[in-house]
Scaffold this motif. Structure first.
Motif, PDB file in Angstrom:
ATOM      1  N   ILE A   1       0.674  -0.797  -0.320  1.00  0.00           N
ATOM      2  CA  ILE A   1      -0.102  -0.417   0.424  1.00  0.00           C
ATOM      3  C   ILE A   1       0.850   1.522  -0.088  1.00  0.00           C
ATOM      4  N   ASP A   2       1.853   0.986   0.879  1.00  0.00           N
ATOM      5  CA  ASP A   2       2.570   2.307   0.861  1.00  0.00           C
ATOM      6  C   ASP A   2       2.934   2.787  -0.027  1.00  0.00           C
ATOM      7  N   ARG A   3       3.807   1.505  -1.014  1.00  0.00           N
ATOM      8  CA  ARG A   3       4.324   2.004  -2.064  1.00  0.00           C
ATOM      9  C   ARG A   3       3.528   3.094  -3.024  1.00  0.00           C
ATOM     10  N   TRP A   4       1.966   2.991  -3.025  1.00  0.00           N
ATOM     11  CA  TRP A   4       1.428   3.446  -4.120  1.00  0.00           C
ATOM     12  C   TRP A   4       0.645   4.539  -3.585  1.00  0.00           C
ATOM     13  N   VAL A   5       0.658   5.081  -2.113  1.00  0.00           N
ATOM     14  CA  VAL A   5       1.276   6.303  -1.982  1.00  0.00           C
ATOM     15  C   VAL A   5       1.717   6.775  -1.852  1.00  0.00           C
ATOM     16  N   ARG A   6       2.973   6.672  -2.036  1.00  0.00           N
ATOM     17  CA  ARG A   6       4.244   7.436  -2.857  1.00  0.00           C
ATOM     18  C   ARG A   6       4.094   7.492  -4.170  1.00  0.00           C
ATOM     19  N   ARG A   7       3.500   6.914  -4.930  1.00  0.00           N
ATOM     20  CA  ARG A   7       3.591   6.659  -6.067  1.00  0.00           C
ATOM     21  C   ARG A   7       2.489   8.017  -6.790  1.00  0.00           C
ATOM     22  N   ILE A   8       1.719   7.798  -6.210  1.00  0.00           N
ATOM     23  CA  ILE A   8       0.155   8.723  -6.527  1.00  0.00           C
ATOM     24  C   ILE A   8       1.038  10.349  -5.594  1.00  0.00           C
ATOM     25  N   HIS A   9       1.511  10.295  -4.602  1.00  0.00           N
ATOM     26  CA  HIS A   9       2.087  11.570  -4.472  1.00  0.00           C
ATOM     27  C   HIS A   9       3.319  12.406  -5.126  1.00  0.00           C
ATOM     28  N   ALA A  10       3.412  11.548  -6.009  1.00  0.00           N
ATOM     29  CA  ALA A  10       4.653  12.062  -7.154  1.00  0.00           C
ATOM     30  C   ALA A  10       4.082  12.045  -7.989  1.00  0.00           C
ATOM     31  N   GLY A  11       2.682  12.262  -8.399  1.00  0.00           N
ATOM     32  CA  GLY A  11       2.151  12.557  -9.736  1.00  0.00           C
ATOM     33  C   GLY A  11       1.365  11.182 -10.738  1.00  0.00           C
ATOM     34  N   THR A  12       1.574   9.808 -10.756  1.00  0.00           N
ATOM     35  CA  THR A  12       1.168   8.805 -11.062  1.00  0.00           C
ATOM     36  C   THR A  12      -0.273   8.563 -10.695  1.00  0.00           C
ATOM     37  N   ASP A  13      -1.149   9.408 -10.848  1.00  0.00           N
ATOM     38  CA  ASP A  13      -2.356   9.222 -10.629  1.00  0.00           C
ATOM     39  C   ASP A  13      -3.239   9.315 -12.016  1.00  0.00           C
ATOM     40  N   GLY A  14      -3.228   8.218 -12.582  1.00  0.00           N
ATOM     41  CA  GLY A  14      -4.471   8.165 -13.684  1.00  0.00           C
ATOM     42  C   GLY A  14      -4.614   6.647 -13.805  1.00  0.00           C
ATOM     43  N   LEU A  15      -4.925   6.272 -12.704  1.00  0.00           N
ATOM     44  CA  LEU A  15      -5.700   5.247 -12.482  1.00  0.00           C
ATOM     45  C   LEU A  15      -6.301   4.898 -10.664  1.00  0.00           C
ATOM     46  N   ARG A  16      -7.639   4.537 -10.810  1.00  0.00           N
ATOM     47  CA  ARG A  16      -7.697   4.007  -9.045  1.00  0.00           C
ATOM     48  C   ARG A  16      -7.138   2.903  -9.215  1.00  0.00           C
ATOM     49  N   ILE A  17      -6.775   2.895  -7.948  1.00  0.00           N
ATOM     50  CA  ILE A  17      -6.167   1.268  -7.185  1.00  0.00           C
ATOM     51  C   ILE A  17      -5.793   0.626  -6.749  1.00  0.00           C
ATOM     52  N   ALA A  18      -6.705  -0.250  -6.356  1.00  0.00           N
ATOM     53  CA  ALA A  18      -7.241  -1.199  -5.117  1.00  0.00           C
ATOM     54  C   ALA A  18      -6.192  -2.202  -5.370  1.00  0.00           C
ATOM     55  N   SER A  19      -5.676  -2.322  -4.576  1.00  0.00           N
ATOM     56  CA  SER A  19      -3.912  -2.744  -3.937  1.00  0.00           C
ATOM     57  C   SER A  19      -4.412  -4.560  -3.041  1.00  0.00           C
ATOM     58  N   GLY A  20      -3.851  -5.078  -3.660  1.00  0.00           N
ATOM     59  CA  GLY A  20      -4.226  -6.420  -2.842  1.00  0.00           C
ATOM     60  C   GLY A  20      -3.928  -6.788  -1.406  1.00  0.00           C
ATOM     61  N   VAL A  21      -4.026  -7.249  -1.056  1.00  0.00           N
ATOM     62  CA  VAL A  21      -3.205  -7.993   0.516  1.00  0.00           C
ATOM     63  C   VAL A  21      -3.085  -9.828   0.228  1.00  0.00           C
ATOM     64  N   TYR A  22      -1.501 -10.195   0.101  1.00  0.00           N
ATOM     65  CA  TYR A  22      -1.147 -11.515   0.655  1.00  0.00           C
ATOM     66  C   TYR A  22      -0.841 -12.027   1.536  1.00  0.00           C
ATOM     67  N   PRO A  23      -1.001 -13.454   1.691  1.00  0.00           N
ATOM     68  CA  PRO A  23      -0.887 -14.151   3.091  1.00  0.00           C
ATOM     69  C   PRO A  23       0.321 -13.541   3.639  1.00  0.00           C
ATOM     70  N   ALA A  24       1.499 -13.343   2.808  1.00  0.00           N
ATOM     71  CA  ALA A  24       2.606 -13.284   2.950  1.00  0.00           C
ATOM     72  C   ALA A  24       2.308 -11.624   4.368  1.00  0.00           C
ATOM     73  N   ARG A  25       1.850 -10.800   3.910  1.00  0.00           N
ATOM     74  CA  ARG A  25       1.829  -9.471   4.380  1.00  0.00           C
ATOM     75  C   ARG A  25       0.076  -9.581   5.598  1.00  0.00           C
ATOM     76  N   LEU A  26      -0.555 -10.349   5.306  1.00  0.00           N
ATOM     77  CA  LEU A  26      -1.770 -10.827   6.404  1.00  0.00           C
ATOM     78  C   LEU A  26      -1.593  -9.793   7.599  1.00  0.00           C
ATOM     79  N   ASP A  27      -0.554 -10.245   8.381  1.00  0.00           N
ATOM     80  CA  ASP A  27      -0.241 -10.084   9.994  1.00  0.00           C
ATOM     81  C   ASP A  27      -0.581  -8.682   9.641  1.00  0.00           C
ATOM     82  N   GLU A  28       0.298  -7.722   8.661  1.00  0.00           N
ATOM     83  CA  GLU A  28       0.643  -6.251   8.618  1.00  0.00           C
ATOM     84  C   GLU A  28      -0.576  -6.352   8.436  1.00  0.00           C
TER      85      GLU A  28
END
Length: 491
Positions: free
Chosen positions: A217-244
């Motif tokens: 999620i944080d990677r996309w926050v960085r990109r949107i803040h930097a101006g990569t804002d041409g799409l709506r992004i639904a960012s998925g979660v995998y088991p390795a990041r479930l605890d987080e």
């Protein structure tokens, strides 16, 4: 106030009568017969776009992409048209002669299911002596490596990689290598993703479900803040990041703060079997592999669902689909089955009864029709069964699985409604999806544009509900708007 007046457009899914459509501050504010809306009534800053003859519809959505992988693949060596291991090695050898000898040589898109002879490690050793070489399969479920690449990535991953004489790694080992290949400085990867987002917008796309395996999620926050804002992004979660995700309270559908509504938490993605192209899809005849047992899958899904995450379960073979539906039913969650390529008749009906979405990628049927005829012989009448799912009342959404297929919803729609490509006869035409279902599955569920809608819009020169599959595949896009802001314009 930001306002745009689209004059004399026709709306997809309506009678086709020309209309004026007014967008104010990101929403459709008014729709009236052509020539009756005056921009001066709304202020002199209203932009007027003459769109006579164009068709206006809701912006398109790709419901299954791996956006980092898609961005990187666009810069790798394309071997999709190579019909043998030898041709693939020759393509890479030519690239090695003209490339940078200090880098890992990466190809993408091999399909070895019908090769006359199998992949062999020595072919890649000979293609680029002294250089690590990796070729990623078209379906991402396998990588073919030379000896230097196996040693290199074994060191990166901190373990020996169990490749045999063919140099091929499959499933999790392959995912680990492609994950390592994707590691690049943030500025380089973000620049590639920005290019990919721009290209998607040029095809009418306003939103994607990003199921990148190393999703962040944080990677996309960085990109949107930097101006990569041409799409709506639904960012998925995998088991390795479930605890987080649980710790942070991330719930599917939640809007992430500070992203102007462009970033939401996506589904919880679990891969339960392999793929058709790698011959690891789990089928009822005992072929393939199951990566999660039912005993482990149910508590995993229950934990995710209890935390507010909606499951998206990868299941390709009919055995895997049955077990995935069983798990969703046990947990009491709807969610989606991603791919659903081979189904039993009973499971077709279960999708609608359980309210589980069939998230399908129709272009895979065109890419894999010959492989399916070979490895699923006698069963292809229930492979990619779009019409059967539609008749059963199942909800379907369409995607590309980019980079497995191009991030282009027009290509997906063409394959869904035509089941044809390259001048060949349609493959199992009885399983064609209706144009309406394909269109609805390629948007956010809307068919047309109405007053009050968020102005995520696409303009095209032809009615997509009446277009042939070949016309859909090559559909020009005149304009794409995200909340009324042009992300692509060619009119």
């Amino acid at each position: 106030m930001n306002a745009t007046l689209l004059r004399t457009v026709r709306r997809v899914g309506t009678s086709g009568a020309p209309a004026d459509v007014l967008v104010i501050d990101g929403r459709v504010a008014a729709i009236a017969p052509a020539g009756t809306l005056d921009p001066l009534d709304r202020g002199t800053d209203t932009e007027v776009v003459e769109a006579e003859g164009a068709w206006l519809g809701p912006g398109l959505r790709d419901h299954h992409v791996h956006l980092d992988q898609w961005a990187l693949v666009r810069r790798r060596i394309d071997v999709t048209d190579c019909g043998s291991a030898e041709q693939t090695a020759d393509r890479l050898a030519a690239a090695a002669r003209s490339g940078d000898p200090d880098r890992v040589l990466v190809g993408h898109g091999y399909r070895d299911g019908l090769w006359p002879r199998p992949a062999r490690r020595e072919l890649l050793d000979q293609a680029a002596p002294g250089l690590p070489v990796v070729v990623v399969s078209a379906d991402l479920h396998a990588v073919w490596c030379n000896e230097l690449a196996l040693a290199h990535f074994g060191a990166v991953l901190g373990r020996a990689l169990p490749a045999g004489a063919d140099g091929v790694l499959r499933e999790q080992d392959a995912f680990d290598v492609t994950g390592a290949l994707s590691r690049a400085p943030d500025d380089q990867l973000d620049a590639s993703v920005a290019d990919a987002v721009e290209a998607a917008a040029a095809r009418g796309v306003t939103g994607v479900v990003d199921l990148e395996m190393d999703a962040d999620i944080d990677r996309w926050v960085r990109r949107i803040h930097a101006g990569t804002d041409g799409l709506r992004i639904a960012s998925g979660v995998y088991p390795a990041r479930l605890d987080e995700a649980v710790r942070r309270g991330l719930r599917t559908g939640d809007v992430v703060d500070g992203t102007r509504g462009l970033l939401t938490v996506g589904p919880f993605k679990v891969i339960t079997d392999g793929s058709l192209g790698t011959r690891t899809a789990a089928t009822a005849d005992g072929e393939g592999v199951l990566t999660w047992t039912p005993e482990d899958l149910v508590p995993l899904l229950r934990r995710a669902v209890d935390a507010g995450l909606v499951p998206a379960v990868h299941a390709i073979g009919d055995r895997a689909v049955t077990l995935a539906l069983d798990a969703l039913e046990t947990v009491g969650s709807r969610g989606s089955i991603e791919h659903a390529q081979l189904l039993s008749a009973l499971d077709v009906e279960r999708f609608a009864r359980l309210g589980v979405v069939a998230s399908v990628q129709p272009e895979h049927a065109m890419d894999d029709r010959d492989i399916a005829d070979h490895y699923w012989a006698g069963r292809t009448d229930r492979a990619f069964p779009f019409a059967a799912l539609e008749r059963a009342g199942a909800a379907m959404v369409l995607g590309s699985d980019a980079p497995v297929a191009p991030l282009d919803p027009w290509v997906s729609m063409a394959a869904a409604v035509g089941r044809d490509r390259d001048g060949r006869d349609p493959w199992h035409p009885e399983q064609r999806m209706s144009a309406l279902a394909a269109w609805r599955g390629s948007t956010d569920g809307r068919v047309s544009v109405t007053v009050g809608d968020v102005a995520d819009l696409v303009l095209v020169p032809t009615d997509p509900l009446a277009a042939s599959s070949s016309a859909l595949r090559d559909m020009p896009v005149l304009g794409t708007a995200l909340a009324g802001r042009w992300t692509h314009r060619d009119l």
